[in-house]
Write a protein that holds these residues in place. Structure first.
Motif, short mmCIF file in Angstrom:
data_model
loop_
_atom_site.label_atom_id
_atom_site.label_comp_id
_atom_site.label_asym_id
_atom_site.label_seq_id
_atom_site.Cartn_x
_atom_site.Cartn_y
_atom_site.Cartn_z
N ASP A 119 0.87 -1.30 -0.06
CA ASP A 119 -0.02 -0.02 0.08
C ASP A 119 0.93 1.23 0.04
O ASP A 119 1.98 1.23 0.46
CB ASP A 119 -0.96 -0.04 1.31
CG ASP A 119 -2.13 -1.21 1.22
OD1 ASP A 119 -2.44 -1.22 0.12
OD2 ASP A 119 -2.43 -1.59 2.33
N PRO A 120 0.40 2.46 -0.44
CA PRO A 120 1.20 3.48 -0.46
C PRO A 120 1.07 4.10 0.90
O PRO A 120 0.41 3.87 1.63
CB PRO A 120 0.35 4.60 -1.34
CG PRO A 120 -1.17 4.15 -1.28
CD PRO A 120 -0.88 2.65 -1.19
N LYS A 166 -13.75 4.08 -5.22
CA LYS A 166 -13.56 3.76 -3.66
C LYS A 166 -12.04 3.03 -3.47
O LYS A 166 -11.49 2.49 -4.33
CB LYS A 166 -14.54 2.38 -3.53
CG LYS A 166 -15.85 2.97 -3.60
CD LYS A 166 -16.79 1.54 -3.19
CE LYS A 166 -16.40 1.15 -1.47
NZ LYS A 166 -17.27 -0.07 -1.46
N ASP A 167 -11.63 3.46 -2.34
CA ASP A 167 -10.28 3.16 -2.03
C ASP A 167 -10.05 1.65 -1.85
O ASP A 167 -11.12 0.92 -1.24
CB ASP A 167 -9.90 3.62 -0.49
CG ASP A 167 -8.49 3.45 -0.06
OD1 ASP A 167 -7.70 2.57 -0.59
OD2 ASP A 167 -8.34 4.40 0.83
N ILE A 168 -9.10 1.16 -2.85
CA ILE A 168 -9.15 -0.42 -2.75
C ILE A 168 -8.91 -1.07 -1.22
O ILE A 168 -9.23 -2.18 -1.23
CB ILE A 168 -8.06 -1.07 -3.78
CG1 ILE A 168 -6.57 -0.51 -3.60
CG2 ILE A 168 -8.52 -0.43 -5.28
CD1 ILE A 168 -5.64 -1.25 -4.17
N ARG A 169 -8.40 -0.39 -0.31
CA ARG A 169 -8.31 -1.06 0.92
C ARG A 169 -9.67 -1.26 1.65
O ARG A 169 -9.44 -1.74 2.56
CB ARG A 169 -7.22 -0.09 1.83
CG ARG A 169 -5.70 0.09 1.36
CD ARG A 169 -5.12 1.02 2.25
NE ARG A 169 -5.17 2.37 1.88
CZ ARG A 169 -4.61 3.58 1.85
NH1 ARG A 169 -3.35 3.15 2.54
NH2 ARG A 169 -4.78 4.74 1.52
N SER A 170 -10.65 -0.94 1.09
CA SER A 170 -11.95 -0.94 1.59
C SER A 170 -12.37 -2.25 1.17
O SER A 170 -13.49 -2.65 1.65
CB SER A 170 -12.95 0.09 1.34
OG SER A 170 -13.14 0.28 -0.19
N PHE A 171 -11.93 -2.89 -0.01
CA PHE A 171 -12.37 -4.06 -0.54
C PHE A 171 -11.80 -5.13 0.24
O PHE A 171 -10.63 -4.98 0.68
CB PHE A 171 -11.92 -4.07 -1.96
CG PHE A 171 -12.72 -3.39 -2.61
CD1 PHE A 171 -14.02 -3.20 -3.02
CD2 PHE A 171 -12.06 -2.10 -3.53
CE1 PHE A 171 -14.73 -2.32 -4.00
CE2 PHE A 171 -12.58 -1.18 -4.20
CZ PHE A 171 -13.90 -1.43 -4.51
N HIS A 172 -12.16 -6.37 0.18
CA HIS A 172 -11.81 -7.54 0.82
C HIS A 172 -10.74 -7.97 -0.13
O HIS A 172 -11.11 -8.05 -1.44
CB HIS A 172 -12.61 -8.66 1.07
CG HIS A 172 -12.10 -9.89 1.53
ND1 HIS A 172 -11.57 -10.73 0.92
CD2 HIS A 172 -12.20 -10.47 3.07
CE1 HIS A 172 -11.16 -11.73 1.70
NE2 HIS A 172 -11.67 -11.48 2.98
N VAL A 204 -5.30 4.34 -3.41
CA VAL A 204 -5.58 4.00 -5.02
C VAL A 204 -6.79 3.48 -5.09
O VAL A 204 -7.35 2.85 -4.11
CB VAL A 204 -4.63 2.77 -5.26
CG1 VAL A 204 -4.98 1.76 -6.66
CG2 VAL A 204 -3.23 2.83 -5.09
N LYS A 205 -7.67 4.13 -6.33
CA LYS A 205 -9.06 4.19 -5.93
C LYS A 205 -9.61 3.15 -7.23
O LYS A 205 -9.00 3.38 -8.33
CB LYS A 205 -9.69 5.25 -6.16
CG LYS A 205 -9.52 5.99 -4.71
CD LYS A 205 -10.27 7.39 -4.77
CE LYS A 205 -10.25 8.28 -3.46
NZ LYS A 205 -10.64 9.56 -3.67
#
Length: 235
Positions: free
Chosen positions: A38-39, A49-55, A44-45
Motif C-alpha cells: 500500500d502507498p 473507492k479506496d481499494i483498501r476498503s475491499f476484501h 489507489v481507487k
C-alpha cells in the motif's frame, strides 16, 4: 521514495500503457493495483473507492496479472490454465481460452496434450509457451482489470508476435494496464503515459505524443529504440 505528487487516471474499458526508463515506477503501479503493498500516503481507487476498503481476495478475483516471468505450478497444462478461475470450468472453455492465447496448437502437438506435466515452475516448457499458458489462464478468469507487466520482453521475435496477438485480443473492451519496455508493442493502446522519476511527464496516444517532436519524452524514448534502418520511429 518512488512517487512524489504522482497521480494518474486509468479509464475503464480502455488500455493504458506505462512507459519510461528503468526505475521510473512502472511496475510499482502494478504492485499498488494488486495491493502487493500500500502507498505510505495517498490512495489507489477503483470506481472511486479506496481499494483498501475491499476484501483482498474479492479485489483480486477481478484482476489478472501476466508478468515477464509467468508463474506456472507443478501440475498439468489443463490445471495451470484453470487455476484461479471458478470451479465450474469445462474442457471446451479451457480449449477456447488456449486458442485465444495462441496456445492450443502447440499444446495439441504435445504427446500428452493438455495432460502434459509442466514440471516445477514450468521447466518443461519454453518461455513463449509458458507465457501463452499464463495468458490463457488470464482469459479464462475473464478479469475486469488486466495487468500486463513486461509480458513480452523475455521472448524471441516469433514468440513475441504470437503473444502480442493474443494480448491484443484479450485486451479488447477490458480495463488494461500495460507496462512495456519495447515500445513497438504498445502503439495501439488508447492512452500512453510516460513516467520519469515517479511522475507522469506526458500522456496521450502514440501519434499525439510523437507529434511533439524531438523535445517530447515519448519521442526520445522511441528514438532510443530505433534501429539505424528505420526512417521513421515505429510508423
Amino acid at each position: 521514495m518512488i512517487f512524489q505528487g504522482f497521480s494518474i487516471s486509468i479509464e475503464a474499458g480502455k488500455s493504458t500503457a506505462l512507459v519510461g526508463q528503468s526505475g521510473s515506477g512502472k511496475s510499482t503501479i502494478i504492485g499498488l493495483i494488486e495491493r502487493f503493498y500500500d502507498p505510505l500516503k495517498g490512495t489507489v481507487k477503483i470506481d472511486g473507492k479506496d481499494i483498501r476498503s475491499f476484501h483482498l481476495r474479492s479485489l483480486r478475483k477481478y484482476i489478472a496479472l501476466v508478468s515477464q516471468e509467468p508463474t506456472l505450478f507443478a501440475g498439468t497444462i489443463r490445471e495451470n490454465i484453470a487455476y484461479g478461475a471458478s470451479d465450474k470450468i469445462d474442457e471446451t472453455e479451457i480449449i477456447e481460452a488456449a486458442r485465444l492465447a495462441n496456445a492450443h496448437d502447440f499444446i495439441a502437438g504435445l504427446k500428452d496434450g493438455y495432460d502434459t506435466w509442466c514440471g516445477d515452475k514450468g521447466m518443461q516448457l519454453s518461455g513463449g509457451q509458458k507465457q501463452r499458458i499464463a495468458i490463457a489462464r488470464a482469459i479464462l478468469k475473464n478479469p475486469s482489470v488486466l495487468l500486463l507487466d513486461e509480458a513480452t520482453s523475455a521472448l524471441d521475435t516469433h514468440s513475441e508476435k504470437l503473444v502480442q496477438e493474443a494480448l491484443e485480443r484479450v485486451m479488447v473492451g477490458r480495463t488494461s494496464v500495460v507496462v512495456a519496455h519495447r515500445l513497438s508493442t504498445i502503439q495501439n493502446c488508447d492512452t500512453i503515459a510516460v513516467l520519469d522519476k515517479g511522475r507522469v511527464v506526458e500522456k496521450g496516444t502514440h501519434s499525439s505524443l510523437l507529434a511533439k517532436g524531438p523535445t517530447g519524452a515519448y519521442y526520445s524514448l522511441i528514438s532510443l529504440q530505433r534501429t539505424p534502418s528505420d526512417r521513421t520511429p515505429y510508423n
